[in-house]
Design a protein around this motif. Structure first.
Motif, PDB file in Angstrom:
ATOM      1  N   ILE A   1      36.595  21.167  13.788  1.00 13.34           N
ATOM      2  CA  ILE A   1      35.825  19.507  14.295  1.00 13.34           C
ATOM      3  C   ILE A   1      34.743  19.505  14.576  1.00 13.34           C
ATOM      4  CG2 ILE A   1      36.547  18.011  15.775  1.00 13.34           C
ATOM      5  CD1 ILE A   1      39.186  18.247  15.266  1.00 13.34           C
ATOM      6  N   SER A   2      34.058  18.106  14.655  1.00 13.41           N
ATOM      7  CA  SER A   2      32.474  18.941  15.094  1.00 13.41           C
ATOM      8  C   SER A   2      32.398  18.989  16.815  1.00 13.41           C
ATOM      9  CB  SER A   2      31.697  17.640  14.381  1.00 13.41           C
ATOM     10  OG  SER A   2      32.333  16.694  15.056  1.00 13.41           O
ATOM     11  N   GLU A   3      32.954  18.637  17.692  1.00 15.62           N
ATOM     12  CA  GLU A   3      33.151  18.076  18.823  1.00 15.62           C
ATOM     13  C   GLU A   3      33.228  19.903  19.607  1.00 15.62           C
ATOM     14  OE1 GLU A   3      34.106  16.123  17.534  1.00 15.62           O
ATOM     15  OE2 GLU A   3      35.685  14.858  18.890  1.00 15.62           O
ATOM     16  N   HIS A   4      33.957  20.095  18.516  1.00 18.66           N
ATOM     17  CA  HIS A   4      35.204  21.376  18.897  1.00 18.66           C
ATOM     18  C   HIS A   4      34.302  23.146  19.708  1.00 18.66           C
ATOM     19  CE1 HIS A   4      38.896  19.783  18.319  1.00 18.66           C
ATOM     20  NE2 HIS A   4      38.692  19.290  18.832  1.00 18.66           N
ATOM     21  N   ASN A   5      34.184  24.037  20.201  1.00 14.97           N
ATOM     22  CA  ASN A   5      33.652  24.915  20.984  1.00 14.97           C
ATOM     23  C   ASN A   5      34.623  26.078  20.860  1.00 14.97           C
ATOM     24  OD1 ASN A   5      35.026  24.265  22.889  1.00 14.97           O
ATOM     25  ND2 ASN A   5      33.476  25.476  24.201  1.00 14.97           N
TER      26      ASN A   5
ATOM     27  N   GLY B   1      55.394  33.168  11.554  1.00 15.69           N
ATOM     28  CA  GLY B   1      54.518  32.449  12.611  1.00 15.69           C
ATOM     29  C   GLY B   1      53.255  32.743  12.543  1.00 15.69           C
ATOM     30  N   PRO B   2      52.729  32.031  12.339  1.00 14.71           N
ATOM     31  CA  PRO B   2      50.957  31.939  12.061  1.00 14.71           C
ATOM     32  C   PRO B   2      50.755  33.412  14.050  1.00 14.71           C
ATOM     33  CG  PRO B   2      50.892  30.038  12.610  1.00 14.71           C
ATOM     34  CD  PRO B   2      52.899  30.100  12.364  1.00 14.71           C
ATOM     35  N   GLU B   3      49.299  34.490  12.552  1.00 12.15           N
ATOM     36  CA  GLU B   3      49.209  35.728  13.349  1.00 12.15           C
ATOM     37  C   GLU B   3      48.023  35.973  13.891  1.00 12.15           C
ATOM     38  OE1 GLU B   3      52.003  39.360  11.990  1.00 12.15           O
ATOM     39  OE2 GLU B   3      51.481  38.537  10.987  1.00 12.15           O
ATOM     40  N   PHE B   4      47.363  35.616  15.313  1.00  9.83           N
ATOM     41  CA  PHE B   4      46.544  35.631  15.703  1.00  9.83           C
ATOM     42  C   PHE B   4      45.450  36.978  14.900  1.00  9.83           C
ATOM     43  CE2 PHE B   4      42.648  34.564  18.050  1.00  9.83           C
ATOM     44  CZ  PHE B   4      42.822  36.496  18.796  1.00  9.83           C
ATOM     45  N   LEU B   5      44.519  36.708  14.503  1.00  6.98           N
ATOM     46  CA  LEU B   5      42.801  37.852  13.941  1.00  6.98           C
ATOM     47  C   LEU B   5      41.953  37.394  15.125  1.00  6.98           C
ATOM     48  CD1 LEU B   5      42.876  36.114  10.448  1.00  6.98           C
ATOM     49  CD2 LEU B   5      44.147  38.422  11.379  1.00  6.98           C
ATOM     50  N   THR B   6      41.270  36.137  15.444  1.00  2.00           N
ATOM     51  CA  THR B   6      40.334  36.189  15.945  1.00  2.00           C
ATOM     52  C   THR B   6      40.107  34.944  16.533  1.00  2.00           C
ATOM     53  OG1 THR B   6      37.943  37.487  16.071  1.00  2.00           O
ATOM     54  CG2 THR B   6      39.057  35.665  14.476  1.00  2.00           C
ATOM     55  N   TYR B   7      39.110  35.015  17.571  1.00  2.00           N
ATOM     56  CA  TYR B   7      38.832  33.785  18.613  1.00  2.00           C
ATOM     57  C   TYR B   7      36.875  33.789  18.973  1.00  2.00           C
ATOM     58  CZ  TYR B   7      38.039  31.302  22.417  1.00  2.00           C
ATOM     59  OH  TYR B   7      37.407  30.182  23.812  1.00  2.00           O
ATOM     60  N   PHE B   8      35.971  32.923  18.061  1.00  2.00           N
ATOM     61  CA  PHE B   8      34.817  32.675  18.284  1.00  2.00           C
ATOM     62  C   PHE B   8      34.986  31.256  19.788  1.00  2.00           C
ATOM     63  CE2 PHE B   8      33.005  34.542  15.568  1.00  2.00           C
ATOM     64  CZ  PHE B   8      33.789  34.862  14.828  1.00  2.00           C
ATOM     65  N   GLN B   9      34.409  31.696  20.154  1.00  2.00           N
ATOM     66  CA  GLN B   9      33.880  29.957  21.454  1.00  2.00           C
ATOM     67  C   GLN B   9      31.978  30.116  21.400  1.00  2.00           C
ATOM     68  OE1 GLN B   9      35.761  30.686  25.756  1.00  2.00           O
ATOM     69  NE2 GLN B   9      33.045  30.227  26.894  1.00  2.00           N
ATOM     70  N   ASN B  10      31.280  28.874  20.538  1.00  2.00           N
ATOM     71  CA  ASN B  10      31.085  29.102  20.528  1.00  2.00           C
ATOM     72  C   ASN B  10      30.566  29.634  19.128  1.00  2.00           C
ATOM     73  OD1 ASN B  10      29.868  26.846  21.700  1.00  2.00           O
ATOM     74  ND2 ASN B  10      29.990  28.217  23.538  1.00  2.00           N
TER      75      ASN B  10
END
Lengths: 112, 112
Positions: free
Chosen positions: B26-30, B42-51
């Motif tokens: 979604i465009s405004e999501h950082n 259940g979904p397993e976390f792989l990775t996370y980006f902030q910007n």
């Protein structure tokens, strides 16, 4: 190490009755909890959340209860509708972290 | 707001091949996440980006996996030398500062 557990893989409920989905967690540091609903061939969609400073949060037909001493939360759906038939995932997170830890899900079937 | 978009929806590949998936948040999501879901889990976390910064990677993300988010917009997840154990649904989610995570429909990978 499953930190968030949903011990009931499936649940069937009659339309109009209450559905109660349960979730247990092991990490007492979790401070935010969520429920997501997933239909086949779709991604999970957010349903309701609760902060650890509360013990109840309500949104329409959906209410989440949190029992911190028991490390247990539950989702109540009243009244249940056939369109509620889906897989429900409980998730937890820690302040200062970014990710959600999900349970294995409970498949709810609401019978018309 | 068109939601989180993932492409392709399905991918069948031979073992040993490389694959790349794309996620348009979604465009405004950082904030942007990649999760993996296998049958009955259940979904397993792989990775996370902030910007554009990759702030966290799960130990599930072996060195055959790499994710990027150039310019803090879309993200790609590449799997090199695919193995049968990589077969799963790969889910992307995005999140604003004051929202919950919104998931895409996922990319189902089958390694044959």
């Amino acid at each position: 190490d499953q930190q968030v557990k949903q011990n009931s893989p499936s649940l069937s409920v009659q339309e109009g009755r209450i559905s109660i989905l349960n979730c247990d967690y092991t990490n007492s540091m979790f401070d935010y909890f969520l429920w997501y609903k997933k239909y086949p061939a779709e991604g999970p969609t957010f349903l309701i959340s609760i902060s650890s400073i509360k013990d109840k949060n309500e949104d329409g037909r959906f209410t989440v209860f949190l029992n911190k001493s028991a490390k247990h939360l539950s989702l109540h759906i009243v009244p249940s509708q056939p369109g509620d038939s889906a897989v429900y995932f409980c998730a937890a997170s820690l302040s200062g972290t970014y990710k959600y830890i999900f349970g294995t899900g409970t498949r709810l079937k609401v019978l018309a | 707001d068109t939601g989180v978009s993932q492409n392709p929806r399905h991918k069948i590949t031979k073992r040993g091949q490389n694959v790349t998936f794309r996620c348009d948040p979604i465009s405004e999501h950082n904030r942007l996440y990649w999760y993996r879901q296998t049958l009955g889990q259940g979904p397993e976390f792989l990775t996370y980006f902030q910007n554009e910064a990759q702030l966290e990677k799960s130990r599930l993300l072996s060195d055959r996996f790499s994710a990027e988010r150039p310019k803090g917009s879309f993200s790609t997840l590449e799997i090199q030398r695919t193995e049968q154990g990589d077969s799963a649904m790969y889910l992307c989610a995005s999140r604003g500062w004051d929202t919950e995570a919104f998931f895409g429909q996922g990319t189902r990978l089958t390694v044959v």
